[in-house]
Design a protein around this motif. Structure first.
Motif, PDB file in Angstrom:
ATOM      1  N   SER A 252       0.823  -1.204   0.000  1.00 19.45           N
ATOM      2  CA  SER A 252       0.000   0.000   0.000  1.00 19.45           C
ATOM      3  C   SER A 252       0.863   1.263   0.000  1.00 19.45           C
ATOM      4  CB  SER A 252      -0.920  -0.004   1.221  1.00 19.45           C
ATOM      5  OG  SER A 252      -1.681   1.181   1.286  1.00 19.45           O
ATOM      6  N   LYS A 253       1.903   1.283   0.820  1.00 23.27           N
ATOM      7  CA  LYS A 253       2.791   2.443   0.880  1.00 23.27           C
ATOM      8  C   LYS A 253       3.587   2.604  -0.418  1.00 23.27           C
ATOM      9  CE  LYS A 253       3.423   2.223   5.906  1.00 23.27           C
ATOM     10  NZ  LYS A 253       4.384   1.948   7.002  1.00 23.27           N
ATOM     11  N   GLY A 254       4.026   1.487  -0.960  1.00 21.30           N
ATOM     12  CA  GLY A 254       4.850   1.539  -2.159  1.00 21.30           C
ATOM     13  C   GLY A 254       4.096   1.984  -3.393  1.00 21.30           C
ATOM     14  N   LEU A 255       2.784   1.776  -3.404  1.00 20.67           N
ATOM     15  CA  LEU A 255       1.984   2.139  -4.573  1.00 20.67           C
ATOM     16  C   LEU A 255       1.416   3.548  -4.465  1.00 20.67           C
ATOM     17  CD1 LEU A 255       0.137  -1.218  -5.333  1.00 20.67           C
ATOM     18  CD2 LEU A 255       2.223  -0.286  -6.342  1.00 20.67           C
ATOM     19  N   HIS A 256       2.183   4.425  -3.827  1.00 20.83           N
ATOM     20  CA  HIS A 256       1.812   5.838  -3.699  1.00 20.83           C
ATOM     21  C   HIS A 256       2.344   6.599  -4.913  1.00 20.83           C
ATOM     22  CE1 HIS A 256       0.816   9.651  -2.028  1.00 20.83           C
ATOM     23  NE2 HIS A 256       2.063  10.001  -1.730  1.00 20.83           N
ATOM     24  N   ALA A 257       1.429   7.054  -5.783  1.00 26.06           N
ATOM     25  CA  ALA A 257       1.824   7.745  -7.019  1.00 26.06           C
ATOM     26  C   ALA A 257       2.233   9.185  -6.725  1.00 26.06           C
ATOM     27  CB  ALA A 257       0.676   7.713  -8.021  1.00 26.06           C
ATOM     28  N   LEU A 258       3.363   9.610  -7.288  1.00 22.39           N
ATOM     29  CA  LEU A 258       3.891  10.953  -7.046  1.00 22.39           C
ATOM     30  C   LEU A 258       4.092  11.686  -8.365  1.00 22.39           C
ATOM     31  CD1 LEU A 258       6.648   9.897  -4.489  1.00 22.39           C
ATOM     32  CD2 LEU A 258       4.540  11.120  -3.916  1.00 22.39           C
ATOM     33  N   SER A 259       3.689  12.940  -8.402  1.00 19.93           N
ATOM     34  CA  SER A 259       3.971  13.776  -9.568  1.00 19.93           C
ATOM     35  C   SER A 259       5.476  14.041  -9.611  1.00 19.93           C
ATOM     36  CB  SER A 259       3.225  15.107  -9.444  1.00 19.93           C
ATOM     37  OG  SER A 259       3.777  15.875  -8.378  1.00 19.93           O
ATOM     38  N   PRO A 260       6.011  14.498 -10.738  1.00 21.11           N
ATOM     39  CA  PRO A 260       7.444  14.816 -10.798  1.00 21.11           C
ATOM     40  C   PRO A 260       7.887  15.783  -9.702  1.00 21.11           C
ATOM     41  CG  PRO A 260       6.561  14.745 -13.009  1.00 21.11           C
ATOM     42  CD  PRO A 260       5.388  14.608 -12.082  1.00 21.11           C
ATOM     43  N   GLU A 261       7.054  16.780  -9.390  1.00 17.11           N
ATOM     44  CA  GLU A 261       7.408  17.736  -8.341  1.00 17.11           C
ATOM     45  C   GLU A 261       7.427  17.060  -6.973  1.00 17.11           C
ATOM     46  OE1 GLU A 261       5.125  18.239 -10.706  1.00 17.11           O
ATOM     47  OE2 GLU A 261       6.351  19.621 -11.923  1.00 17.11           O
ATOM     48  N   GLU A 262       6.401  16.251  -6.677  1.00 16.41           N
ATOM     49  CA  GLU A 262       6.347  15.529  -5.393  1.00 16.41           C
ATOM     50  C   GLU A 262       7.489  14.522  -5.300  1.00 16.41           C
ATOM     51  OE1 GLU A 262       1.528  15.420  -4.577  1.00 16.41           O
ATOM     52  OE2 GLU A 262       2.430  14.003  -6.004  1.00 16.41           O
ATOM     53  N   PHE A 263       7.786  13.894  -6.405  1.00 15.99           N
ATOM     54  CA  PHE A 263       8.874  12.915  -6.456  1.00 15.99           C
ATOM     55  C   PHE A 263      10.195  13.582  -6.084  1.00 15.99           C
ATOM     56  CE2 PHE A 263      12.032  10.240  -8.542  1.00 15.99           C
ATOM     57  CZ  PHE A 263      11.530   8.955  -8.393  1.00 15.99           C
ATOM     58  N   GLU A 264      10.457  14.719  -6.691  1.00 19.04           N
ATOM     59  CA  GLU A 264      11.694  15.457  -6.442  1.00 19.04           C
ATOM     60  C   GLU A 264      11.785  15.902  -4.990  1.00 19.04           C
ATOM     61  OE1 GLU A 264      14.156  18.364  -9.351  1.00 19.04           O
ATOM     62  OE2 GLU A 264      12.130  19.040  -8.840  1.00 19.04           O
ATOM     63  N   GLU A 265      10.689  16.402  -4.442  1.00 19.40           N
ATOM     64  CA  GLU A 265      10.660  16.856  -3.052  1.00 19.40           C
ATOM     65  C   GLU A 265      10.896  15.689  -2.092  1.00 19.40           C
ATOM     66  OE1 GLU A 265       6.871  18.678  -2.655  1.00 19.40           O
ATOM     67  OE2 GLU A 265       7.372  20.434  -3.883  1.00 19.40           O
ATOM     68  N   THR A 266      10.321  14.521  -2.411  1.00 18.38           N
ATOM     69  CA  THR A 266      10.473  13.353  -1.548  1.00 18.38           C
ATOM     70  C   THR A 266      11.909  12.847  -1.539  1.00 18.38           C
ATOM     71  OG1 THR A 266       8.188  12.726  -2.040  1.00 18.38           O
ATOM     72  CG2 THR A 266       9.584  11.035  -1.062  1.00 18.38           C
ATOM     73  N   VAL A 267      12.558  12.896  -2.693  1.00 18.74           N
ATOM     74  CA  VAL A 267      13.971  12.511  -2.771  1.00 18.74           C
ATOM     75  C   VAL A 267      14.798  13.365  -1.829  1.00 18.74           C
ATOM     76  CG1 VAL A 267      16.021  12.507  -4.235  1.00 18.74           C
ATOM     77  CG2 VAL A 267      13.868  11.621  -5.128  1.00 18.74           C
ATOM     78  N   GLU A 268      14.579  14.663  -1.885  1.00 18.77           N
ATOM     79  CA  GLU A 268      15.373  15.591  -1.079  1.00 18.77           C
ATOM     80  C   GLU A 268      15.057  15.473   0.404  1.00 18.77           C
ATOM     81  OE1 GLU A 268      14.700  19.449  -2.703  1.00 18.77           O
ATOM     82  OE2 GLU A 268      15.641  19.009  -4.626  1.00 18.77           O
ATOM     83  N   PHE A 269      13.769  15.333   0.743  1.00 21.02           N
ATOM     84  CA  PHE A 269      13.375  15.320   2.156  1.00 21.02           C
ATOM     85  C   PHE A 269      13.842  14.052   2.855  1.00 21.02           C
ATOM     86  CE2 PHE A 269      10.456  14.597   5.705  1.00 21.02           C
ATOM     87  CZ  PHE A 269      10.498  15.833   6.337  1.00 21.02           C
ATOM     88  N   PHE A 270      13.694  12.910   2.208  1.00 21.65           N
ATOM     89  CA  PHE A 270      14.012  11.628   2.854  1.00 21.65           C
ATOM     90  C   PHE A 270      15.390  11.083   2.480  1.00 21.65           C
ATOM     91  CE2 PHE A 270       9.357  11.661   2.990  1.00 21.65           C
ATOM     92  CZ  PHE A 270       9.119  11.254   4.295  1.00 21.65           C
ATOM     93  N   GLY A 271      16.088  11.753   1.570  1.00 19.18           N
ATOM     94  CA  GLY A 271      17.360  11.207   1.109  1.00 19.18           C
ATOM     95  C   GLY A 271      17.154   9.872   0.419  1.00 19.18           C
ATOM     96  N   ALA A 272      16.063   9.771  -0.331  1.00 20.33           N
ATOM     97  CA  ALA A 272      15.689   8.504  -0.952  1.00 20.33           C
ATOM     98  C   ALA A 272      16.573   8.177  -2.147  1.00 20.33           C
ATOM     99  CB  ALA A 272      14.224   8.542  -1.389  1.00 20.33           C
ATOM    100  N   LEU A 273      16.785   6.888  -2.347  1.00 18.58           N
ATOM    101  CA  LEU A 273      17.483   6.407  -3.523  1.00 18.58           C
ATOM    102  C   LEU A 273      16.483   6.236  -4.653  1.00 18.58           C
ATOM    103  CD1 LEU A 273      20.139   3.635  -3.716  1.00 18.58           C
ATOM    104  CD2 LEU A 273      18.093   3.417  -5.119  1.00 18.58           C
ATOM    105  N   ILE A 274      16.819   6.719  -5.837  1.00 19.27           N
ATOM    106  CA  ILE A 274      15.945   6.556  -7.003  1.00 19.27           C
ATOM    107  C   ILE A 274      16.322   5.262  -7.704  1.00 19.27           C
ATOM    108  CG2 ILE A 274      15.110   7.550  -9.153  1.00 19.27           C
ATOM    109  CD1 ILE A 274      16.085  10.290  -8.120  1.00 19.27           C
TER     110      ILE A 274
END
Length: 473
Positions: A252-274
């Motif tokens: 359920s958590k993994g299937l959270h769809a993100l727009s390009p802007e949300e995707f970019e913000e999430t990478v920066e906030f969580f230090g996520a690996l793409i």
């Protein structure tokens, strides 16, 4: 009675489904439980037991979720100490499933709790052995994974494995069918056959480990040539022993769809690996900067475990459309549960926004042939050493992908090099990691060695130890 092997090729893993007189048992289930539940409902049977051959290192089993959803009891062999409710069976204890029986054979060596399960049919005949990681086809379980937990050396564990095999398994009838937990491609062994089912008689003839002169030669044979285990193995053992988050929650958590802007913000906030799971051809033509490419169309989960290693790493996904659920599922099988979402619309949506993209410099094998003619160039071969030793580009360096985090530190950034694997799958992983770490002065070869071998590029099976072992200067 029905025995069904449920084999998952990308993990080289076999789970088993046994049905008799309205009752069922499942051995070593995968993380996702819904397929098993649907099968039980279709067959109109009740799941009575979930047997676990040991605490698995290479994947997260579905035992905990499946027990919660069905009420079935989890069964381990002697000495297991899970941190959840389970039956810890005694050696030779019998469990009944309808009209058939499962006899526990404690077979330590791969791990201390490792057990094999002997199936006895309705007439009392011993018919099948579910051998877990104790006995593979063509091999036996590696004895180096449980050293720390067992406070023993790999040689001491190999000695226990010898006793288990020669005292518990080899005396069984030759006609018994052997159902192992893994096949060729698994990192839990080193010499597995491509088949996934065999007779014990044939294994006595063809399995190198069962044809040693004595215990000393057995220990030497099974401990030789063991490569370091992937870093994620210990984390998977801990999850299998302690329990884990529900797969349904992870999905359920993994299937959270993100727009390009949300995707970019999430990478920066969580230090996520793409993590970009598209095929290597598409990735080479354009990708989000700093992405790591591990294609879903290959040995995806094991490579994620080997290259990312930390199962707690936050991950964001770039997939082809409709591959999101499959990607999350495969990641969860090896314990990567911290998936924060995926890029809605895939890479196409990112590209349409005009955001920065990166590319890999890729050329054909024919271009490679033309570029290196009469030149002294550096070539890095990221296939396994065994592949390199069989045949390779003249004077290429053998630098297996699995050890990229070690060897790339010895690359001279100012020196250009060519990069290849067998077909492009692994070299694109290497290329993405190298570019994420700031290495840009290289060229990746499309089609890898398979394509190079069709050109006039000089090929050799001559082994230059300097090329295999020394760091790149």
């Amino acid at each position: 009675m029905k025995i069904e092997q449920i084999y998952t090729g990308c993990l080289a893993q076999g789970a088993y489904y046994i049905v008799s007189d309205g009752e069922a048992a499942i051995i070593d289930p995968l993380r996702e439980t819904q397929p098993y539940i649907e099968r039980l409902q279709k067959d109109k049977v009740k799941l009575k037991y979930i047997f676990e051959t040991h605490f698995h290192a290479d994947f997260v089993s579905g035992h905990v979720d499946l027990s919660k959803k069905t009420g079935a009891l989890i069964v381990y062999g002697p000495t297991a100490k899970p941190e959840f409710d389970a039956i810890i069976a005694e050696d030779s204890q019998i469990f009944e499933i309808g009209a058939v029986k499962i006899k526990i054979l404690h077979t330590p060596g791969h791990t201390m709790e490792s057990s094999s399960f002997l199936l006895i049919d309705e007439k009392g005949n011993e018919k099948a052995l579910f051998s877990g990681d104790t006995l593979f086809l063509g091999d036996v379980g590696r004895p180096d994974l449980a050293q720390k937990a067992a406070h023993m050396t790999q040689e001491e564990l190999a000695g226990l494995l010898y006793d288990s095999l020669y005292q518990k398994i080899l005396p069984l009838d030759d006609e018994i069918i052997v159902y192992p937990a893994h096949g060729a491609g698994s990192a839990c062994g080193k010499n597995m056959q491509k088949e996934t089912v065999d007779t014990l008689e044939n294994q006595k003839k063809t399995n190198y480990a069962l044809n040693q002169n004595d215990k000393t030669s057995f220990i030497k044979a099974v401990t030789e040539g063991l490569l370091p285990p992937p870093a994620y193995f210990g984390m998977n053992v801990a999850m299998n022993k302690k329990g884990y988050d529900s797969f349904d929650e992870v999905l359920s958590k993994g299937l959270h769809a993100l727009s390009p802007e949300e995707f970019e913000e999430t990478v920066e906030f969580f230090g996520a690996l793409i993590l970009d799971v598209r095929n290597n051809d598409d990735f080479a033509k354009g990708y989000i900067p700093q992405s790591i490419n591990i294609g879903l169309d290959g040995d995806f989960a094991p490579w994620v475990g080997a290259l990312i290693a930390d199962v707690k790493q936050p991950i964001l996904l770039v997939t082809d459309e409709n591959n999101e659920e499959e990607t999350v599922t495969r990641l969860s099988r090896v314990g990567f549960d911290h998936i924060l979402g995926f890029l809605k619309g895939g890479f196409t949506s990112w590209k349409k926004t005009g955001k920065e993209i990166d590319r890999v410099h890729r050329i054909s094998a024919k271009q490679f042939e033309d570029e290196i003619r009469d030149k002294n160039v550096t070539v890095i071969d990221v296939r396994k050493d065994s592949e390199y030793l069989a045949e390779h580009v003249d004077n290429a360096y053998s630098k297996p992908l699995a050890y990229i985090n070690n060897w790339m530190n010895h690359i001279e950034p100012s020196e250009h090099f060519y990069l290849h694997c067998a077909g492009g799958y692994r070299s694109m992983m290497a290329a993405s990691i190298l570019q994420a770490r700031g290495f840009r002065n290289f060229t990746e070869i499309e089609g890898g060695f398979n394509a190079i071998a069709q050109t006039d590029v000089p090929i050799s099976d001559f082994v230059c130890q300097t090329k295999v072992l020394n760091s790149i200067k």
